[in-house]
Scaffold this motif. Structure first.
Motif, PDB file in Angstrom:
ATOM      1  N   ASP A 133      -3.626 -22.987  59.461  1.00 13.35           N
ATOM      2  CA  ASP A 133      -4.272 -22.776  60.767  1.00 13.35           C
ATOM      3  C   ASP A 133      -3.930 -21.424  61.382  1.00 13.35           C
ATOM      4  OD1 ASP A 133      -5.513 -25.187  60.617  1.00 13.35           O
ATOM      5  OD2 ASP A 133      -4.002 -26.270  61.775  1.00 13.35           O
ATOM      6  N   ALA A 134      -2.775 -20.893  61.063  1.00 17.05           N
ATOM      7  CA  ALA A 134      -2.350 -19.620  61.665  1.00 17.05           C
ATOM      8  C   ALA A 134      -3.002 -18.424  60.981  1.00 17.05           C
ATOM      9  CB  ALA A 134      -0.845 -19.488  61.619  1.00 17.05           C
ATOM     10  N   GLY A 135      -3.228 -18.540  59.662  1.00 15.52           N
ATOM     11  CA  GLY A 135      -3.796 -17.408  58.951  1.00 15.52           C
ATOM     12  C   GLY A 135      -3.809 -17.619  57.457  1.00 15.52           C
ATOM     13  N   ILE A 136      -3.878 -16.510  56.742  1.00 12.66           N
ATOM     14  CA  ILE A 136      -3.970 -16.530  55.282  1.00 12.66           C
ATOM     15  C   ILE A 136      -2.902 -15.594  54.730  1.00 12.66           C
ATOM     16  CG2 ILE A 136      -5.478 -16.026  53.317  1.00 12.66           C
ATOM     17  CD1 ILE A 136      -7.853 -16.382  55.264  1.00 12.66           C
ATOM     18  N   VAL A 137      -2.273 -16.030  53.622  1.00 10.56           N
ATOM     19  CA  VAL A 137      -1.296 -15.187  52.930  1.00 10.56           C
ATOM     20  C   VAL A 137      -1.805 -14.987  51.510  1.00 10.56           C
ATOM     21  CG1 VAL A 137       1.071 -14.985  52.112  1.00 10.56           C
ATOM     22  CG2 VAL A 137       0.618 -16.026  54.340  1.00 10.56           C
ATOM     23  N   VAL A 138      -1.904 -13.717  51.115  1.00 14.34           N
ATOM     24  CA  VAL A 138      -2.349 -13.362  49.762  1.00 14.34           C
ATOM     25  C   VAL A 138      -1.138 -12.802  49.017  1.00 14.34           C
ATOM     26  CG1 VAL A 138      -3.867 -11.868  48.408  1.00 14.34           C
ATOM     27  CG2 VAL A 138      -4.704 -12.893  50.533  1.00 14.34           C
ATOM     28  N   ARG A 139      -0.827 -13.396  47.849  1.00 13.25           N
ATOM     29  CA  ARG A 139       0.294 -12.920  47.030  1.00 13.25           C
ATOM     30  C   ARG A 139      -0.255 -12.488  45.676  1.00 13.25           C
ATOM     31  NH1 ARG A 139       2.535 -17.673  49.346  1.00 13.25           N
ATOM     32  NH2 ARG A 139       4.073 -17.143  50.925  1.00 13.25           N
ATOM     33  N   GLY A 140       0.360 -11.429  45.147  1.00 14.95           N
ATOM     34  CA  GLY A 140      -0.090 -10.943  43.851  1.00 14.95           C
ATOM     35  C   GLY A 140       0.837  -9.898  43.302  1.00 14.95           C
ATOM     36  N   GLY A 141       0.366  -9.203  42.267  1.00 13.52           N
ATOM     37  CA  GLY A 141       1.172  -8.184  41.628  1.00 13.52           C
ATOM     38  C   GLY A 141       0.382  -6.908  41.418  1.00 13.52           C
ATOM     39  N   LEU A 142       1.143  -5.818  41.213  1.00 10.09           N
ATOM     40  CA  LEU A 142       0.543  -4.505  41.018  1.00 10.09           C
ATOM     41  C   LEU A 142       1.335  -3.796  39.935  1.00 10.09           C
ATOM     42  CD1 LEU A 142      -1.711  -2.758  42.328  1.00 10.09           C
ATOM     43  CD2 LEU A 142       0.026  -1.795  43.796  1.00 10.09           C
ATOM     44  N   ARG A 143       0.704  -3.431  38.821  1.00  7.67           N
ATOM     45  CA  ARG A 143       1.393  -2.783  37.702  1.00  7.67           C
ATOM     46  C   ARG A 143       1.363  -1.284  37.886  1.00  7.67           C
ATOM     47  NH1 ARG A 143       2.771  -6.155  33.737  1.00  7.67           N
ATOM     48  NH2 ARG A 143       1.704  -8.141  33.621  1.00  7.67           N
ATOM     49  N   GLU A 144       2.249  -0.792  38.713  1.00  4.37           N
ATOM     50  CA  GLU A 144       2.390   0.646  38.985  1.00  4.37           C
ATOM     51  C   GLU A 144       3.841   0.917  39.327  1.00  4.37           C
ATOM     52  OE1 GLU A 144       0.369   3.300  38.901  1.00  4.37           O
ATOM     53  OE2 GLU A 144      -1.418   2.188  38.310  1.00  4.37           O
ATOM     54  N   ARG A 145       4.207   2.202  39.298  1.00  6.54           N
ATOM     55  CA  ARG A 145       5.545   2.582  39.743  1.00  6.54           C
ATOM     56  C   ARG A 145       5.662   2.275  41.230  1.00  6.54           C
ATOM     57  NH1 ARG A 145       4.034   7.386  37.220  1.00  6.54           N
ATOM     58  NH2 ARG A 145       4.114   8.365  39.267  1.00  6.54           N
ATOM     59  N   SER A 146       6.892   2.110  41.709  1.00  6.92           N
ATOM     60  CA  SER A 146       7.135   1.676  43.083  1.00  6.92           C
ATOM     61  C   SER A 146       6.486   2.572  44.110  1.00  6.92           C
ATOM     62  CB  SER A 146       8.639   1.608  43.347  1.00  6.92           C
ATOM     63  OG  SER A 146       9.235   0.629  42.573  1.00  6.92           O
ATOM     64  N   GLU A 147       6.646   3.862  43.982  1.00  6.61           N
ATOM     65  CA  GLU A 147       6.115   4.783  44.985  1.00  6.61           C
ATOM     66  C   GLU A 147       4.584   4.723  45.008  1.00  6.61           C
ATOM     67  OE1 GLU A 147       5.965   9.538  45.641  1.00  6.61           O
ATOM     68  OE2 GLU A 147       7.881   8.708  44.966  1.00  6.61           O
ATOM     69  N   ARG A 148       3.970   4.798  43.851  1.00  5.33           N
ATOM     70  CA  ARG A 148       2.499   4.755  43.775  1.00  5.33           C
ATOM     71  C   ARG A 148       1.984   3.389  44.218  1.00  5.33           C
ATOM     72  NH1 ARG A 148      -2.220   6.597  42.171  1.00  5.33           N
ATOM     73  NH2 ARG A 148      -3.478   5.542  40.601  1.00  5.33           N
ATOM     74  N   ALA A 149       2.674   2.327  43.834  1.00  3.13           N
ATOM     75  CA  ALA A 149       2.274   0.973  44.229  1.00  3.13           C
ATOM     76  C   ALA A 149       2.313   0.823  45.751  1.00  3.13           C
ATOM     77  CB  ALA A 149       3.179  -0.052  43.570  1.00  3.13           C
ATOM     78  N   SER A 150       3.335   1.403  46.404  1.00  2.00           N
ATOM     79  CA  SER A 150       3.425   1.321  47.872  1.00  2.00           C
ATOM     80  C   SER A 150       2.243   2.031  48.522  1.00  2.00           C
ATOM     81  CB  SER A 150       4.731   1.950  48.356  1.00  2.00           C
ATOM     82  OG  SER A 150       5.825   1.228  47.875  1.00  2.00           O
ATOM     83  N   ARG A 151       1.857   3.207  47.977  1.00  2.00           N
ATOM     84  CA  ARG A 151       0.706   3.936  48.537  1.00  2.00           C
ATOM     85  C   ARG A 151      -0.594   3.149  48.345  1.00  2.00           C
ATOM     86  NH1 ARG A 151       2.789   8.745  46.105  1.00  2.00           N
ATOM     87  NH2 ARG A 151       1.137   8.550  44.559  1.00  2.00           N
ATOM     88  N   ILE A 152      -0.752   2.572  47.158  1.00  2.00           N
ATOM     89  CA  ILE A 152      -1.973   1.791  46.879  1.00  2.00           C
ATOM     90  C   ILE A 152      -2.055   0.591  47.815  1.00  2.00           C
ATOM     91  CG2 ILE A 152      -3.106   0.313  45.186  1.00  2.00           C
ATOM     92  CD1 ILE A 152      -2.116   2.263  43.022  1.00  2.00           C
ATOM     93  N   LEU A 153      -0.930  -0.125  47.982  1.00  2.00           N
ATOM     94  CA  LEU A 153      -0.931  -1.307  48.859  1.00  2.00           C
ATOM     95  C   LEU A 153      -1.184  -0.926  50.322  1.00  2.00           C
ATOM     96  CD1 LEU A 153       1.995  -3.364  47.316  1.00  2.00           C
ATOM     97  CD2 LEU A 153      -0.432  -4.002  47.398  1.00  2.00           C
TER      98      LEU A 153
END
Length: 199
Positions: A133-153
């Motif tokens: 009722d409060a909202g939606i949570v989406v969980r997943g993964g990203l196959r990238e290096r940490s820095e690039r993954a943070s920018r993409i997210l």
């Protein structure tokens, strides 16, 4: 007859002319007085005809009005019943609208999944969508290096906020968790969509 003759003057006749020509009636075929009477009589007859026609129309209208008033009086109970039914229908319709407003889903699951899939970057995989009722949570993964993954997210969250089919539906869209985890190459993430307050 000519009126210019002098009645006392001597004439070739053997007696004197004693006629009073000024008092004699006109001897024209159609007299002036007759013509005047004829014109005014025609106008009077035309006026009478117009008044009679207007009177007939007025009587016809009065008869029609009386007939409709009689019909309205005869059907007064049916009209009152129709008015009552209309009020009942309006009340029931308002109840249905109110129930629909309470039960209407804020968001359709298929629409949300379509829009998330449309905006998702290629490197991202979505493993779980949790809905409450409060909202939606989406969980997943990203196959990238940490820095690039943070920018993409971060860019993906901005895209979601600006998207005209997703952004207006939620009060906040935020990246709530990023975790590299142990023994995996994929960076784990969690994006939280908080519903707006119901009006």
């Amino acid at each position: 007859m000519s009126r210019s003759k002098d009645p006392i003057a001597l004439s070739p006749h053997w007696h004197v002319d004693y006629r009073l020509e000024a008092e004699l009636p006109e001897d024209t075929i159609v007299g002036t007085r007759f013509t005047i009477h004829l014109v005014f009589s025609a106008l009077a007859v035309a006026a009478l005809l117009v008044v009679g026609w207007l009177g007939a129309i007025t009587l016809s209208w009065k008869k029609q009005i009386g007939d409709w008033e009689r019909r309205i009086k005869e059907n007064r109970t049916e009209i009152a019943e129709i008015d009552r039914l209309q009020r009942d229908y309006a009340t029931e319709s308002a109840k249905i609208d109110q129930a629909y407003a309470l039960m209407r889903p804020r968001l359709y699951v298929s629409e949300f999944l379509t829009n998330v899939g449309r905006t998702r970057p290629e490197q991202m995989s979505i493993d779980l969508i949790d809905w409450n009722d409060a909202g939606i949570v989406v969980r997943g993964g990203l196959r990238e290096r940490s820095e690039r993954a943070s920018r993409i997210l971060g860019g993906y969250v901005d895209v979601l906020r600006k998207d005209d089919k997703i952004g207006p539906l939620f009060a906040t869209i935020s990246l709530t968790d990023i975790d590299r985890g142990t023994g995996t190459e994929a960076l784990r993430f969690e994006i939280k969509f908080t519903f707006k307050e119901a009006k």
